[in-house]
Design a protein around this motif. Structure first.
Motif, PDB file in Angstrom:
ATOM      1  N   LYS A   2     -32.615 -29.079  -6.373  1.00  0.00           N
ATOM      2  CA  LYS A   2     -33.006 -28.637  -7.705  1.00  0.00           C
ATOM      3  C   LYS A   2     -33.693 -27.274  -7.651  1.00  0.00           C
ATOM      4  O   LYS A   2     -34.372 -26.925  -6.691  1.00  0.00           O
ATOM      5  CB  LYS A   2     -33.930 -29.668  -8.358  1.00  0.00           C
ATOM      6  CG  LYS A   2     -33.173 -30.911  -8.843  1.00  0.00           C
ATOM      7  CD  LYS A   2     -34.074 -31.832  -9.629  1.00  0.00           C
ATOM      8  CE  LYS A   2     -33.271 -32.903 -10.362  1.00  0.00           C
ATOM      9  NZ  LYS A   2     -32.390 -33.677  -9.495  1.00  0.00           N
ATOM     10  N   LYS A   3     -33.508 -26.512  -8.742  1.00  0.00           N
ATOM     11  CA  LYS A   3     -34.070 -25.158  -8.818  1.00  0.00           C
ATOM     12  C   LYS A   3     -35.525 -25.160  -9.256  1.00  0.00           C
ATOM     13  O   LYS A   3     -36.235 -24.164  -9.108  1.00  0.00           O
ATOM     14  CB  LYS A   3     -33.256 -24.315  -9.799  1.00  0.00           C
ATOM     15  CG  LYS A   3     -31.776 -24.247  -9.476  1.00  0.00           C
ATOM     16  CD  LYS A   3     -31.530 -23.596  -8.137  1.00  0.00           C
ATOM     17  CE  LYS A   3     -30.026 -23.460  -7.875  1.00  0.00           C
ATOM     18  NZ  LYS A   3     -29.763 -22.904  -6.526  1.00  0.00           N
ATOM     19  N   GLU A   4     -35.986 -26.277  -9.833  1.00  0.00           N
ATOM     20  CA  GLU A   4     -37.378 -26.419 -10.237  1.00  0.00           C
ATOM     21  C   GLU A   4     -37.745 -27.892 -10.218  1.00  0.00           C
ATOM     22  O   GLU A   4     -36.874 -28.761 -10.152  1.00  0.00           O
ATOM     23  CB  GLU A   4     -37.612 -25.830 -11.631  1.00  0.00           C
ATOM     24  CG  GLU A   4     -36.839 -26.541 -12.732  1.00  0.00           C
ATOM     25  CD  GLU A   4     -37.162 -26.000 -14.104  1.00  0.00           C
ATOM     26  OE1 GLU A   4     -37.859 -24.983 -14.204  1.00  0.00           O
ATOM     27  OE2 GLU A   4     -36.731 -26.620 -15.098  1.00  0.00           O
ATOM     28  N   ALA A  44     -43.067 -20.230  -7.603  1.00  0.00           N
ATOM     29  CA  ALA A  44     -42.304 -20.603  -6.408  1.00  0.00           C
ATOM     30  C   ALA A  44     -42.938 -20.089  -5.134  1.00  0.00           C
ATOM     31  O   ALA A  44     -42.919 -20.752  -4.094  1.00  0.00           O
ATOM     32  CB  ALA A  44     -40.873 -20.080  -6.533  1.00  0.00           C
ATOM     33  N   VAL A  51     -40.121 -23.521  -4.663  1.00  0.00           N
ATOM     34  CA  VAL A  51     -39.490 -23.916  -5.919  1.00  0.00           C
ATOM     35  C   VAL A  51     -40.574 -23.981  -6.993  1.00  0.00           C
ATOM     36  O   VAL A  51     -41.618 -24.612  -6.775  1.00  0.00           O
ATOM     37  CB  VAL A  51     -38.801 -25.290  -5.781  1.00  0.00           C
ATOM     38  CG1 VAL A  51     -38.254 -25.757  -7.122  1.00  0.00           C
ATOM     39  CG2 VAL A  51     -37.684 -25.231  -4.750  1.00  0.00           C
ATOM     40  N   THR A 279     -24.743 -32.828  -2.074  1.00  0.00           N
ATOM     41  CA  THR A 279     -25.678 -32.792  -3.195  1.00  0.00           C
ATOM     42  C   THR A 279     -26.687 -33.934  -3.052  1.00  0.00           C
ATOM     43  O   THR A 279     -26.621 -34.733  -2.111  1.00  0.00           O
ATOM     44  CB  THR A 279     -24.918 -32.976  -4.518  1.00  0.00           C
ATOM     45  OG1 THR A 279     -24.348 -34.308  -4.540  1.00  0.00           O
ATOM     46  CG2 THR A 279     -23.803 -31.961  -4.664  1.00  0.00           C
TER      47      THR A 279
END
Length: 627
Positions: A2-4, A44, A51, A279
């Protein structure tokens, strides 16, 4: 990954949720605690995983209704369920209300959001023992861990939010079953694929060198000798057959990752899995399998030198008995890391071993070339399955190149392509299947001979082989077009289809064969060549107003070629395929001696014979008219 990360703190009122958030931000216990802390965003560059992390405090006293609670819960990536260690009712509420609410939201969204149990106020003397928490953890496998902390003493505050972030970025649930104490099937399957790809010599074990290459591939650092000895010692002690002849087995590899997860180091396993394209759901990602390939009309796709080099190494690795052929078991073993073998019966497509039909390197290379030309996106997927882009090569896009269009080649007067497609037309009995057979050194191919005359064939056959041109070898693809089939009608509506050369066969022993061939030629606007087949037999006069040579001259085509599928015509066959390659690659330069001297001589001789035949025909007509 995940990006955040969005962390939501929920629980009964007065358990210290707001104090936990404020203690993290100010690094001191707040003297005044509001009903709810405002949402906090940690950049981040100051988080361990790099992140951005959002921390949201939900206030039970500032109750805004079930809809608002559901809204916040559906936005969250991880839940911190906070109870006070000195308040048994707050722990009971976790089990009776908050955990069922989490399960309800997860089932509604068909997601598995991780949960952390957080026992706050651990600074008090009279606290709930951790044993009372274990039943909850057993009943709810989504609970990643339980941590006790104190907002007042700033104890385990940073650790709490680190674990929450880690539970999102490196979740345990997809990897490991606590009840069974072992890896989940999908995780084990993914790690087996990783092991197979890294087993460079395909002996079923990872040597010290292979383990070091694996370490560098996944962690960008060599494996220290002390760490290697420690790992081997661990496996020898706790895993039967984990180390065999000083090499790590697949069993040992899986056991090692089980230990990592049990010891809370599941980020190590995730780093490996993500390096190999997985993933959070342990599926290979679309970006990993299907990088964008911009193929415009008229372009084709071929393998690059890097692509062929990878496939060569893969062939040598899979040829376990070193006989230079891939047996069916060896081929199945090669593609064991893929959903299936990407091609079916290939015996009618490429050169194979004469005695058993096994695949040698020439045929193997040709199959990859053919399928890359026809199905480039699918072949990119299979290169990913096989591990092409888990090395320093990067994306599998480096394994292919998009060639200039045919029109661009003709403008420049030269071709940079290495693969050329010829559509092979012709009436029934004209020998299309035999023409494809001889390209791949087959004398007969009975199954596909039956397909040739089928009105609605189930298979469109392609044969491919390298053909020498000057000092280079190019791939020539022959695609058989069944006569009067739907496929033929579709191609003729498009002027012969997207090919480099239209080859039209006719049977020199059947008097109506050339007439039918000319009817096909009328709808073709691609470079074309006529080939008379069965030339080892006595020809008949074709039932048509003009001879094949005359038609070619009037149409601006090269003179018709002669072909026989008999083995004693092998030299002739080679020249015919070379001629087809020249016409496919350089249709506007077919009379250039420098291209193919033997063929040019043949063309000039054919032109002389055609002129002589035309002269005799005109003379005969003149004599008849003067009688």
């Amino acid at each position: 990954m995940k990006k955040e990360v969005r962390i939501l703190l929920i629980g009964d009122s007065d358990v210290g949720k707001t104090s936990l958030v404020l203690s993290l931000v100010t690094e001191e216990f707040p003297s005044h605690v509001p009903l709810r802390a405002e949402e906090i965003t940690i950049p981040a560059d100051v988080t361990p995983e790099g992140v951005p992390t959002h921390i949201v405090d939900y206030s039970s006293r500032e109750y805004l209704g079930e809809e608002h609670l559901r809204y916040e819960m559906q936005k969250a990536h991880v839940f911190c369920l906070v109870y006070a260690v000195d308040d048994e009712r707050s722990l009971e509420s976790i089990g009776s209300y908050w955990l069922p609410k989490v399960r309800e939201i997860n089932e509604l969204d068909k997601l598995t959001r991780p949960v952390l149990l957080v026992g706050n106020k651990s600074d008090v003397e009279d606290s709930i023992p951790l044993d009372d928490v274990l039943p909850l953890m057993n009943d709810y496998p989504d609970i990643e861990t339980c941590i006790e902390c104190s907002a007042k003493q700033l104890k385990n505050i940073s650790e709490l939010f680190y674990y929450a972030q880690k539970a999102v970025l490196h979740p345990t649930a997809p990897l490991y079953s606590p009840d069974q104490g072992k890896l989940k099937p999908r995780c084990a399957e993914a790690l087996r694929r990783v092991f197979k790809i890294c087993d460079n010599d395909n002996d079923g074990y990872l040597s010290d060198h292979e383990l070091n290459e694996f370490q560098k591939r996944c962690f960008n650092a060599p494996l220290q000798q002390a760490n290697l000895l420690e790992v081997k010692s661990l496996l020898k002690k706790y895993c039967d057959d984990g180390i065999v002849n000083d090499r790590m087995s697949e069993t040992g590899f899986l056991f090692l990752h089980t230990i990592f997860i049990q010891r809370g180091r599941h980020e190590t396993t995730w780093k490996v899995l993500r390096k190999f394209g997985y993933t959070d759901q342990l599926e290979l990602s679309d970006d990993y399998l299907r990088p964008y390939l911009n193929i415009e009309a008229g372009n084709s796709v071929e393998l690059t030198e890097a692509g062929y080099e990878f496939l060569n190494v893969l062939f040598q690795k899979s040829d376990r008995d070193r006989d230079s052929f891939l047996s069916p078991p060896e081929l199945a073993d090669m593609f064991s890391v893929c959903p299936n073998i990407p091609w079916g019966d290939f015996s009618g497509s490429v050169v194979t071993n004469e005695s058993n039909g096994w695949l040698g390197y020439d045929g193997y290379e040709a199959l990859w070339t053919l399928h890359t030309y026809q199905f480039p996106e699918l072949m990119l997927e299979y290169l990913a399955y096989l591990g092409y882009n888990s090395d320093a090569r990067g994306s599998q896009l480096s394994a292919v190149k998009i060639t200039p269009s045919r029109s661009e080649d003709r403008k420049r007067g030269e071709s940079t392509r290495d693969v050329f497609l010829c559509n092979v037309f012709g009436p029934k009995e004209s020998g299309k299947s035999s023409f494809l057979n001889r390209l791949i050194k087959k004398s007969e191919y009975d199954i596909l001979e039956k397909i040739e005359d089928s009105e609605t064939p189930t298979v469109i056959r392609n044969s491919i082989c390298k053909v020498k041109h000057k000092m280079e070898e190019k791939f020539l693809i022959l695609q058989e077009v069944p006569y009067e089939s739907e496929f033929q009608r579709d191609l003729l509506e498009k002027g012969g289809g997207d090919c480099d050369l239209a080859i039209i066969l006719y049977d020199t022993t059947l008097k109506d064969s050339f007439r039918k061939a000319v009817e096909i030629q009328h709808d073709i606007d691609r470079p074309t060549v006529f080939i008379g087949t069965k030339c080892d037999k006595k020809p008949v006069i074709q039932d048509y107003d003009y001879t094949p040579a005359e038609i070619c001259k009037m149409s601006g085509l090269p003179p018709p070629l002669q072909f026989s599928n008999k083995e004693d015509w092998e030299a002739n066959q080679a020249k015919v395929y070379q001629t087809c390659l020249v016409l496919a690659a350089f249709p506007d330069q077919q009379h250039e001696i420098s291209l193919f001297p033997g063929f040019t001589k043949y063309i000039k001789m054919g032109a002389v014979l055609a002129a002589a035949s035309l002269g005799l025909l005109l003379a005969a007509k003149f004599l008849r008219s003067t009688r």
